[in-house]
Design a protein around this motif. Structure first.
Motif, PDB file in Angstrom:
ATOM      1  N   HIS A 451       0.836  -1.202   0.000  1.00 47.98           N
ATOM      2  CA  HIS A 451       0.000   0.000   0.000  1.00 47.98           C
ATOM      3  C   HIS A 451       0.871   1.254   0.000  1.00 47.98           C
ATOM      4  N   THR A 452       1.934   1.226   0.800  1.00 43.74           N
ATOM      5  CA  THR A 452       2.840   2.381   0.843  1.00 43.74           C
ATOM      6  C   THR A 452       3.550   2.572  -0.486  1.00 43.74           C
ATOM      7  N   LEU A 453       3.947   1.466  -1.119  1.00 40.54           N
ATOM      8  CA  LEU A 453       4.587   1.581  -2.432  1.00 40.54           C
ATOM      9  C   LEU A 453       3.630   2.167  -3.459  1.00 40.54           C
ATOM     10  N   GLY A 454       2.353   1.807  -3.358  1.00 40.37           N
ATOM     11  CA  GLY A 454       1.365   2.401  -4.254  1.00 40.37           C
ATOM     12  C   GLY A 454       1.235   3.900  -4.039  1.00 40.37           C
ATOM     13  N   GLN A 455       1.299   4.330  -2.782  1.00 44.70           N
ATOM     14  CA  GLN A 455       1.243   5.762  -2.487  1.00 44.70           C
ATOM     15  C   GLN A 455       2.474   6.482  -3.041  1.00 44.70           C
ATOM     16  N   LEU A 456       3.626   5.853  -2.885  1.00 47.56           N
ATOM     17  CA  LEU A 456       4.849   6.448  -3.443  1.00 47.56           C
ATOM     18  C   LEU A 456       4.768   6.548  -4.956  1.00 47.56           C
ATOM     19  N   SER A 457       4.191   5.524  -5.585  1.00 50.42           N
ATOM     20  CA  SER A 457       4.055   5.545  -7.042  1.00 50.42           C
ATOM     21  C   SER A 457       3.195   6.716  -7.495  1.00 50.42           C
ATOM     22  N   TRP A 458       2.054   6.907  -6.827  1.00 48.10           N
ATOM     23  CA  TRP A 458       1.189   8.030  -7.204  1.00 48.10           C
ATOM     24  C   TRP A 458       1.894   9.360  -6.963  1.00 48.10           C
ATOM     25  N   LEU A 459       2.589   9.479  -5.838  1.00 51.11           N
ATOM     26  CA  LEU A 459       3.256  10.737  -5.510  1.00 51.11           C
ATOM     27  C   LEU A 459       4.390  11.033  -6.490  1.00 51.11           C
ATOM     28  N   SER A 460       5.093   9.990  -6.934  1.00 50.95           N
ATOM     29  CA  SER A 460       6.175  10.204  -7.903  1.00 50.95           C
ATOM     30  C   SER A 460       5.615  10.670  -9.242  1.00 50.95           C
ATOM     31  N   GLU A 461       4.415  10.211  -9.579  1.00 57.73           N
ATOM     32  CA  GLU A 461       3.770  10.673 -10.814  1.00 57.73           C
ATOM     33  C   GLU A 461       3.488  12.167 -10.744  1.00 57.73           C
ATOM     34  N   GLN A 462       3.057  12.624  -9.582  1.00 59.27           N
ATOM     35  CA  GLN A 462       2.831  14.069  -9.409  1.00 59.27           C
ATOM     36  C   GLN A 462       4.157  14.839  -9.436  1.00 59.27           C
TER      37      GLN A 462
END
Length: 726
Positions: A451-462
């Motif tokens: 779940h945390t990796l998914g959050q990092l993925s979204w944040l890196s996209e931004q």
């Protein structure tokens, strides 16, 4: 040259010292017994020293061994020069010959891979051929020279059983004690190897999960050896207990490494044959002794082969393990390896490094371009990483980077700036990549980790949008809300597509003479709620739903055109739709299914597609045009367009982007750009459409410049397609 000579001399002196020491100790430790009143060795250990030195140094060991044996022979025996020379020949000829044959048959690396390569050849030539040849040369020499009584017993031919035991003693020395001697000499020759041996072979068996078993096994072995070798007499403790030792060693074949197993077996066997009062209890004749030695030789061969098989099996397991933890294309450790890494580094800063446009570019150039980019990024970042910092492969356009230390933000910002300044190429073409990153400290495992990796993925996209670094700890709530909203939006879009929840709107495009056609705009509905394009278009593009969406739009339009005879429409196709095979053929089949004339439908594509180097995109566009559809270039002038490309453009309609129309009355540059487009379009016989027309003055000026059609709120707002029927 002088340094090389000094190194060679130092190596020779070290080998000579080691040879003299080892041979002297081996002579002293060689166990003996009596047969028919004659002394006989149970294992002639100097043969082990010869073979181990040859394995250690190769041909460079021959001269030191020759000098060492010559000195020890003179010191221990009173021999004439011919006798000493022949004795030296007998001692060295057979081992050197057998190693020479191994060198000839196995190649230059015959001394390497002792535990897993060519076991049969090594056992035969070193374990049997060398002892038999050595004893054979001694028997031959005995016919030529007379030796003192202290030596002649080992040359002369005694009884058959005496000779058999004599040969068995040499085979025992070669098979059982060569490898232990090799490892010990290597430690003396190179003390750093002793540390490697300790760390690689001994420390693992005393790890937290194995120490209890190892200690129990060692205590059992020590107790059994004490019983068999203790200096007291008992009819209940004798050689029939030896199979227990065999069983003990079979138990640890799959737990101990091959070198450690060989060393332990050599030490145990030495105690058995050297302190043999109980081990050889009742062995009062050569028959029994020959049988006991045969059992030891047989078990040693079994142990060697089983250890070899186990070593190869472990090597294969390690290879499979590495393959399971490594991405085969990029060569980077994968997510499974990352999970294992976090177990040893729980507080490391985990950074998600994103390459924007990589997903899109890989659709043009192929998946290997993505692999190539990740390899190049990994190569360029290696000099910037400290010890134990590592890159991990993730599917898609991201890499995981683990950093240590307190300056994570500054270092990651430098890495992002460094990568954004680099140029990446694929087959001679420069790739337009943009990098961004997000970081955070991972806490938890399993579902919490992912779940945390998914959050990092979204944040890196931004972060990619601004080419900057974002921290997860400062934006956790925002990330959770946005990722959850994106998932919810995806489910809504999928449901709308599955249920046909699509509403088409039409916006008029009008010429000066009053001719018109309509551009189709789409809205999606799910559970009675309207989803606007700004909400569903990013989701469709991100999750590769464009073909499904576009085909639904086209089919819905074609169904409606039965009730709108003679009306012309323009429909947009998204970039990813035309990049997929059979897209054009599927649309053509819809034309035929609903009996729609192709001249009534204009296909709008972007500049990016019009000038694409993708063969699939070009083929799809050409198929649609050949069928009779008009091709319109949407938002012309904002992307790939330039005068050279406009010159070779193959299309029917060009739509001028609204950014040039919005300020055309006040900005002379916009007016000049639009005017130049009109002149070029006139030469190429293209129809021009201007978007974003909102005033009467704009309409008048654009018509005066030569624009053929206008579109905008002043001309007409979008309205549901069903209203056109009225």
């Amino acid at each position: 040259m002088m340094l090389k000579n000094n190194a060679s001399a130092k190596k020779f002196l070290l080998a000579l010292t080691l040879s003299i020491f080892s041979i002297s100790v081996a002579r002293f430790l060689s166990p003996e017994t009596m047969i028919d009143g004659n002394a006989i060795y149970l294992a002639w250990l100097p043969l082990s020293v010869i073979l181990s030195m040859l394995l250690l140094l190769g041909r460079q060991a021959i001269l030191p061994l020759g000098i060492a044996f010559a000195l020890t022979n003179v010191w221990m025996q009173s021999l004439s020069v011919p006798q000493a020379a022949m004795l030296l020949f007998c001692q060295l000829f057979a081992p050197v010959l057998s190693c020479g044959i191994l060198r000839w048959t196995l190649g230059k690396r015959w001394r390497f891979g002792l535990s897993n390569r060519h076991m049969g050849a090594r056992i035969f030539w070193a374990g049997f051929f060398a002892p038999l040849t050595l004893k054979g040369t001694m028997y031959l020499v005995d016919h030529c020279l007379d030796f003192p009584v202290s030596v002649s017993g080992f040359f002369a031919s005694g009884t058959l059983l005496y000779s058999i035991v004599d040969i068995q003693s040499l085979i025992c020395a070669a098979l059982i004690f060569t490898l232990p001697s090799y490892y010990l000499q290597r430690m003396l020759f190179n003390p750093r190897y002793a540390r490697r041996f300790w760390l690689r072979h001994i420390v693992p068996v005393f790890s937290r999960s194995k120490w209890l078993f190892t200690v129990s096994w060692l205590l059992s072995l020590a107790a059994l050896l004490i019983l068999l070798c203790a200096p007291f007499y008992s009819t209940y403790i004798a050689g029939y207990l030896v199979p227990l030792i065999f069983i003990l060693f079979f138990i640890v074949i799959n737990r101990f490494s091959y070198p450690l197993l060989s060393l332990m077996w050599g030490v145990s066997t030495f105690f058995l044959v050297a302190y043999n009062r109980n081990f050889l209890q009742g062995v009062s004749n050569a028959f029994s002794l020959a049988f006991v030695l045969s059992v030891l030789i047989s078990f040693t061969i079994c142990l060697l082969y089983m250890g070899n098989i186990q070593a190869r099996s472990n090597a294969i397991k390690r290879k499979w393990h590495n393959q399971a933890w490594q991405d085969p294309l990029t060569g980077l450790p994968n997510l499974r390896a990352f999970e294992s890494y976090l177990e040893n580094h729980p507080q490391a800063s985990v950074c998600c490094l994103r390459m924007d446009n990589l997903e899109f570019l890989s659709r043009h150039y192929g998946m290997m371009m993505r692999v190539h980019c990740k390899r190049m990024v990994s190569r360029d970042l290696q000099p910037l990483l400290c010890r134990e910092e590592q890159l991990f492969q993730l599917p898609g356009s991201e890499l995981l980077l683990v950093l240590h230390g307190s300056e994570t933000v500054a270092r990651l910002a430098y890495i992002v700036d460094f990568l954004n300044s680099q140029t990446f190429n694929w087959q001679g073409d420069a790739l337009d990549l943009e990098f961004g990153a997000a970081w955070g400290v991972i806490e938890g495992e399993g579902e919490a980790l992912h779940h945390t990796l998914g959050q990092l993925s979204w944040l890196s996209e931004q972060a990619c949008a601004a080419r900057r670094v974002l921290a997860l700890d400062n934006s956790l709530a925002t990330v959770s809300d946005n990722t959850t909203e994106r998932v919810i939006q995806l489910n809504r879009v999928k449901k709308a597509l599955a249920e046909g929840g699509l509403t088409l709107y039409a916006q008029p495009i009008v010429s000066q003479s009053g001719h018109r056609y309509h551009e189709i705009l789409a809205r999606m509905t799910c559970n009675g709620q309207i989803i606007t394009p700004d909400q569903f278009i990013p989701v469709i593009a991100q999750f590769n739903l464009s073909k499904r969406f576009d085909l639904l739009v086209v089919e819905t339009l074609f169904k409606a055109m039965k009730d709108l005879p003679g009306e012309r429409f323009s429909v947009n196709l998204m970039p990813f739709t035309l990049m997929q095979k059979e897209s054009a053929n599927t649309i053509l089949s819809l034309f035929k299914q609903y009996d729609v004339a192709p001249e009534l439908v204009t296909i709008e594509i972007t500049e990016q597609q019009a000038f694409s180097s993708s063969e699939i995109s070009v083929l799809n566009i050409q198929l649609l045009r050949d069928y009779g559809c008009l091709i319109a270039i949407d938002d012309f002038g904002t992307g790939y367009a330039n005068y050279e490309r406009l010159k070779r453009l193959e299309a029917d309609i060009v739509k001028i982007d609204g950014c040039f129309v919005r300020d055309i009355l006040t900005d002379p540059v916009d007016a000049m750009i639009v005017k130049s487009m009109c002149e070029l379009a006139r030469v190429k016989n293209l129809t021009l459409v201007a978007e974003y027309v909102e005033t009467e003055a704009q309409r008048t000026l654009l018509y005066e410049m030569g624009v053929d059609y206008l579109q905008g709120y002043f001309i007409g707002k979008p309205r549901p397609l069903v209203e056109l029927r009225a």
